[in-house]
Design a protein around this motif. Sequence first.
Motif, PDB file in Angstrom:
ATOM      1  N   ASN A 269      23.721  20.095 -22.521  1.00 34.33           N
ATOM      2  CA  ASN A 269      23.467  21.125 -23.533  1.00 34.33           C
ATOM      3  C   ASN A 269      22.207  21.876 -23.128  1.00 34.33           C
ATOM      4  O   ASN A 269      21.096  21.396 -23.344  1.00 34.33           O
ATOM      5  N   GLU A 271      20.793  24.601 -24.237  1.00 43.70           N
ATOM      6  CA  GLU A 271      19.911  25.052 -25.316  1.00 43.70           C
ATOM      7  C   GLU A 271      19.074  23.903 -25.852  1.00 43.70           C
ATOM      8  O   GLU A 271      17.879  24.059 -26.118  1.00 43.70           O
ATOM      9  N   LYS A 274      16.293  23.216 -23.400  1.00 41.58           N
ATOM     10  CA  LYS A 274      15.181  24.162 -23.537  1.00 41.58           C
ATOM     11  C   LYS A 274      14.293  23.795 -24.727  1.00 41.58           C
ATOM     12  O   LYS A 274      13.065  23.801 -24.632  1.00 41.58           O
TER      13      LYS A 274
END
Length: 387
Positions: A269, A271, A274
């Motif tokens: 994943n 995102e 991040k």
Amino acid sequence: MIKSDKTEKDIIKRFSGLNLNIKLYTMVLALVAIWIIFSVATDGNFITPRNISNLLRQTTVTGILAIGMVFVIIAGQIDLSVGSLLGLTGGIAAILNVWYNLNGLVSIFVALIIGILLGLWNGWWVAYRNVPAFIVTLAGLLVFRGILIGISKGYTIAPLSTDFQFIGQAYLTPSSGYILGVIAVFLVIYLVLNSRKTKAKYNLELPPLWIDMLKIAILIFFIGLFIFILNLYRGVPLSVLILLILMLVFSYISSKTVFGRRVYAIGGNVEAAKLSGIDVKKITLILFALNGLLAAFAGVLLTSTLNAASVSAGQNAELDAIAASVIGGASLSGGVGTVFGAVIGALVMASIDNGMSMLNSPPFWQFVVKGLILLIAVWVDVISKNK
């Protein structure tokens, strides 16, 4: 309610581990089945020491490419340029060695540096300019092949110096092979027992001791068999030893280092990765640089083995590397895959090529069979994800 949630998480965790092991064991069993089929079809010629040695040497180039490719795939990316990069770096090393009389080791070193730089070039466009990896590496496939044709002027470059040929054509002496086997046995024992110690330290679930002892015994048996069979021919090929060392090093990186865990996190994943503070751009850049280095390594080995470089070197090698990674359990959606699985996938691909060549099958059948195996591997991955 809390107890129920915890139980559900434990079940999911155990099922995920079981699913990964089933994939691995199924792949190994499929490889054994392929060897049995070709052994019967060739009246035992497939499993002669000479052919096993040749088969393992054929695996090295695709295997090294697959090690780099599986990292890129785990991160949710793709690299279509490695075949052309292989050809270009191998060609540059040969040009420096043959046309400019540069020392073989120096020529190899220059080729590896160029591989890293071109990998960084791909990674920069993907990570910092947000161009899709498919497009960047497709462009690289064309650009690198065009540069190779231009600098070689379409010629086959040969012969190489002795020190250049050594890396792809040398064999260990039988005694060196057995010493290597003893070292491998001690390494296996240490890794298995250290794994138990680490799990116990963090109160993780431990398998029964007899299972680990059985695992050690099986691995020791296959290490001994591996060394014995290769010593019956000419010994352990140096190129195969290089592949094994790279497999161990990058397996450690993927499973035992923070960098490896971050690669899996990005592929799972991006995102979430991040938000958790992972520098996704930096990791992506490093991955493509490593992939470029391994492609250059494969190019040097192929050039050394053939004692020549040509403009056709590495054509379709990127497809074999992707197929080997997927057959070995990697998921093209990212987050899943192992270095060991990728190398086994490369061995499956090489076994099909080798066996069908021994049966004098028309070349087109090799493409058909490998394509069908790739399709089935992806289908199995889709089914396992759905379950």
